[in-house]
Write a protein that holds these residues in place. Structure first.
Motif, mmCIF file in Angstrom:
data_model
loop_
_atom_site.group_PDB
_atom_site.id
_atom_site.type_symbol
_atom_site.label_atom_id
_atom_site.label_comp_id
_atom_site.label_asym_id
_atom_site.label_seq_id
_atom_site.Cartn_x
_atom_site.Cartn_y
_atom_site.Cartn_z
ATOM 1 N N ARG A 318 34.655 35.730 -29.997
ATOM 2 C CA ARG A 318 33.930 34.802 -29.122
ATOM 3 C C ARG A 318 32.566 34.418 -29.703
ATOM 4 O O ARG A 318 32.184 33.246 -29.679
ATOM 5 N N ALA A 319 31.837 35.400 -30.230
ATOM 6 C CA ALA A 319 30.511 35.102 -30.786
ATOM 7 C C ALA A 319 30.627 34.190 -32.006
ATOM 8 O O ALA A 319 29.848 33.240 -32.162
ATOM 9 N N VAL A 320 31.598 34.470 -32.868
ATOM 10 C CA VAL A 320 31.787 33.653 -34.072
ATOM 11 C C VAL A 320 32.188 32.237 -33.688
ATOM 12 O O VAL A 320 31.698 31.259 -34.274
ATOM 13 N N ARG A 321 33.075 32.112 -32.709
ATOM 14 C CA ARG A 321 33.503 30.760 -32.296
ATOM 15 C C ARG A 321 32.344 29.973 -31.699
ATOM 16 O O ARG A 321 32.247 28.750 -31.881
ATOM 17 N N PHE A 322 31.445 30.652 -30.978
ATOM 18 C CA PHE A 322 30.257 29.964 -30.455
ATOM 19 C C PHE A 322 29.388 29.461 -31.607
ATOM 20 O O PHE A 322 28.946 28.308 -31.613
ATOM 21 N N LEU A 323 29.138 30.334 -32.583
ATOM 22 C CA LEU A 323 28.314 29.935 -33.729
ATOM 23 C C LEU A 323 28.972 28.811 -34.519
ATOM 24 O O LEU A 323 28.297 27.893 -34.997
ATOM 25 N N ALA A 324 30.299 28.872 -34.653
ATOM 26 C CA ALA A 324 31.007 27.797 -35.355
ATOM 27 C C ALA A 324 30.854 26.480 -34.606
ATOM 28 O O ALA A 324 30.737 25.408 -35.226
ATOM 29 N N GLY A 325 30.841 26.552 -33.269
ATOM 30 C CA GLY A 325 30.720 25.345 -32.467
ATOM 31 C C GLY A 325 29.382 24.648 -32.616
ATOM 32 O O GLY A 325 29.289 23.428 -32.456
ATOM 33 N N ILE A 326 28.328 25.418 -32.920
ATOM 34 C CA ILE A 326 26.999 24.808 -33.068
ATOM 35 C C ILE A 326 26.585 24.716 -34.538
ATOM 36 O O ILE A 326 25.462 24.316 -34.842
ATOM 37 N N SER A 327 27.490 25.094 -35.457
ATOM 38 C CA SER A 327 27.116 25.187 -36.871
ATOM 39 C C SER A 327 26.753 23.837 -37.472
ATOM 40 O O SER A 327 25.875 23.762 -38.347
ATOM 41 N N TYR A 328 27.401 22.766 -37.030
ATOM 42 C CA TYR A 328 27.105 21.447 -37.575
ATOM 43 C C TYR A 328 25.655 21.073 -37.294
ATOM 44 O O TYR A 328 24.912 20.644 -38.190
ATOM 45 N N ASN A 329 25.231 21.260 -36.039
ATOM 46 C CA ASN A 329 23.844 20.919 -35.700
ATOM 47 C C ASN A 329 22.854 21.914 -36.281
ATOM 48 O O ASN A 329 21.724 21.541 -36.608
ATOM 49 N N PHE A 330 23.260 23.175 -36.444
ATOM 50 C CA PHE A 330 22.389 24.119 -37.149
ATOM 51 C C PHE A 330 22.160 23.636 -38.573
ATOM 52 O O PHE A 330 21.030 23.660 -39.070
ATOM 53 N N TYR A 331 23.217 23.184 -39.212
ATOM 54 C CA TYR A 331 23.098 22.755 -40.607
ATOM 55 C C TYR A 331 22.154 21.561 -40.751
ATOM 56 O O TYR A 331 21.285 21.553 -41.620
ATOM 57 N N ILE A 332 22.302 20.548 -39.894
ATOM 58 C CA ILE A 332 21.496 19.341 -40.102
ATOM 59 C C ILE A 332 20.047 19.501 -39.619
ATOM 60 O O ILE A 332 19.190 18.696 -40.001
ATOM 61 N N TRP A 333 19.777 20.554 -38.820
ATOM 62 C CA TRP A 333 18.424 20.708 -38.298
ATOM 63 C C TRP A 333 17.636 21.872 -38.897
ATOM 64 O O TRP A 333 16.404 21.888 -38.823
ATOM 65 N N HIS A 334 18.310 22.872 -39.490
ATOM 66 C CA HIS A 334 17.609 24.124 -39.806
ATOM 67 C C HIS A 334 16.454 23.935 -40.791
ATOM 68 O O HIS A 334 15.384 24.526 -40.610
ATOM 69 N N ALA A 335 16.653 23.135 -41.848
ATOM 70 C CA ALA A 335 15.595 22.971 -42.847
ATOM 71 C C ALA A 335 14.384 22.255 -42.255
ATOM 72 O O ALA A 335 13.231 22.606 -42.550
ATOM 73 N N HIS A 336 14.634 21.261 -41.420
ATOM 74 C CA HIS A 336 13.526 20.536 -40.780
ATOM 75 C C HIS A 336 12.768 21.459 -39.834
ATOM 76 O O HIS A 336 11.526 21.429 -39.802
ATOM 77 N N VAL A 337 13.496 22.289 -39.083
ATOM 78 C CA VAL A 337 12.843 23.248 -38.186
ATOM 79 C C VAL A 337 11.965 24.204 -38.989
ATOM 80 O O VAL A 337 10.823 24.503 -38.594
ATOM 81 N N ALA A 338 12.468 24.701 -40.113
ATOM 82 C CA ALA A 338 11.690 25.623 -40.948
ATOM 83 C C ALA A 338 10.407 24.967 -41.450
ATOM 84 O O ALA A 338 9.329 25.589 -41.449
ATOM 85 N N LEU A 339 10.493 23.713 -41.875
ATOM 86 C CA LEU A 339 9.310 22.999 -42.353
ATOM 87 C C LEU A 339 8.303 22.769 -41.231
ATOM 88 O O LEU A 339 7.088 22.856 -41.432
ATOM 89 N N ARG A 340 8.797 22.447 -40.037
ATOM 90 C CA ARG A 340 7.887 22.211 -38.915
ATOM 91 C C ARG A 340 7.161 23.496 -38.527
ATOM 92 O O ARG A 340 5.947 23.477 -38.262
ATOM 93 N N LEU A 341 7.876 24.602 -38.462
ATOM 94 C CA LEU A 341 7.229 25.866 -38.104
ATOM 95 C C LEU A 341 6.152 26.222 -39.119
ATOM 96 O O LEU A 341 5.065 26.692 -38.751
ATOM 97 N N ARG A 342 6.441 25.991 -40.380
ATOM 98 C CA ARG A 342 5.446 26.277 -41.425
ATOM 99 C C ARG A 342 4.231 25.361 -41.260
ATOM 100 O O ARG A 342 3.073 25.811 -41.346
#
Length: 406
Positions: A318-342
């Motif tokens: 169940r946990a893996v399937r949840f993460l897989a379900g949001i993985s597309y948006n994690f991929y397209i946003w994660h680098a931008h989020v990291a830069l903003r936090l910095r």
């Protein structure tokens, strides 16, 4: 009862021709390690895990995590060709083209365009050297041609990870044609795709003084898609053998294949990250290892489909399937989020370059916050935007289709 308890770890997993149990976990691992790489670029936190006194050095898969983008593309080829392979084996009609393109558009476009427009208007408008550069960057991203131009690939003001979507969408357009060729002549088509990729990478791109704009274009990825398609073909063909689906021995062998594939990926990434600093040498390493790396990924997907139940559970719960379900948006946003936090000094740091100063606890806190924030953004976009938009547009499409058929 004791015999049953001993047999349970070796029980064969579930084989389902319409659902590949390990695909969700495969996707999650690839996306998380790609994300970890981009976060590591900002934090320089040593990727060493300690588990009960055991030290696990993840420098390879983290510091060469960009290579796992190829594995994500492999999985795309696998899943795209799976309906064609099933249709061929069952003697059923091939997937409907209109439905195929509609599903791809509904899956990709809402979240992608949201990311492009938000980052462009909030952050991208500042810093362009000219109106021409701005328009090339924006139009390139809107048309999925942004990996073709310097201004929209290397010089982009938008999230750099989006180049992958250009490759994906370009392949989506020709995938039905290639899929039809593959089901008629699988090995000939596989050989042609692989040869074309090798020629492009090792003859054309290798002869360039600067390969930065060329080594991640679609022709350089054709063997990656070919590995995924061949794995899907093998997955369906092997699934017809009942003993593979029900044998505990086959389950153990499938599990062993997966473990060896993971070890192979670890070794390749460990060699890649030790390449002396020099972008041309690093890109050359990527091009060399692209085929063997994704061949190992293909073996993982095949072996995992027949692996023992406990192993499949690790990659499909169940946990893996949840993460897989949001993985597309994690991929397209994660680098931008990291830069903003910095940029926002979250968490606060004292040194001008806290990563090079090894500033603690900033390195650890920043890494944790990047993952937490990126996962939160991914979940919010998935459940508040992507899925509602998908349902709304799907209903509109069905209404239009029914109206047009009258």
């Amino acid at each position: 009862m004791k015999i049953d308890a001993l047999r349970r770890p070796f029980a064969p997993g579930t084989y389902d021709r319409r659902y590949v149990p390990v695909a969700d976990g495969f996707r999650v691992l690839c996306v998380l390690f790609v994300g970890w790489f981009h976060i590591w670029q900002q934090s320089w936190l040593n990727p060493m895990l300690e588990i009960g006194g055991l030290r696990l050095d993840l420098s390879g898969p983290v510091r060469a995590g960009y290579m796992l983008v190829d594995m994500m593309i492999l999985l795309s080829g696998f899943l795209l060709f799976l309906p064609y392979a099933r249709s061929r084996e069952d003697g059923e009609p091939l997937p409907d083209l209109r439905a195929y393109y509609t599903r791809r558009a509904l899956r990709i476009l809402p979240s992608y365009y949201l990311c492009v427009l938000i980052t462009f208007f909030l952050y991208g408008l500042r810093g362009y050297s000219s109106v021409r550069s701005m328009l090339l960057d924006l139009i390139g991203h809107l048309t999925f041609t942004h990996n073709q131009f310097y201004e929209s690939y290397i010089g982009t003001r938008l999230p750099g990870v989006l180049w992958t979507l250009a490759v994906e969408v370009q392949f989506y357009l020709i995938a039905p044609l290639i899929g039809r060729a593959f089901i008629r002549r699988p090995f000939v088509t596989y050989a042609c795709m692989t040869a074309a990729a090798f020629f492009y990478r090792f003859v054309y791109v290798a002869g360039l003084s600067d390969s930065s704009l060329y080594f991640n274009r679609l022709p350089a990825m054709l063997d990656v898609y070919a590995n995924g398609m061949l794995a899907a073909w093998a997955f369906v063909r092997l699934g017809k053998r009942k003993r593979l689906r029900t044998s505990a021995l086959a389950g153990c062998l499938g599990t062993l294949v997966c473990i060896l594939a993971i070890w192979g990926v670890y070794r390749i990434t460990s060699v890649q990250y030790r390449i002396p600093n020099g972008y041309q040498a690093i890109r050359w390493g990527q091009m060399i290892y692209r085929f063997p790396l994704t061949a190992l990924g293909a073996l993982f997907l095949i072996g995992g489909s027949f692996a023992s139940a406990w192993f499949q559970f690790l990659f499909s719960n169940r946990a893996v399937r949840f993460l897989a379900g949001i993985s597309y948006n994690f991929y397209i946003w994660h680098a931008h989020v990291a830069l903003r936090l910095r940029a926002w000094h979250i968490p606060p740091y004292e040194s001008e370059m806290p990563q090079s100063a090894g500033e603690q606890p900033w390195q650890q806190l920043y890494t944790y916050l990047c993952f937490i924030a990126a996962l939160a953004v991914a979940a919010a976009v998935t459940y508040l935007w992507e899925r509602p938009m998908n349902r709304t547009l799907s209903r509109l499409y069905e209404k239009r289709r029914r109206f047009g058929s009258k």
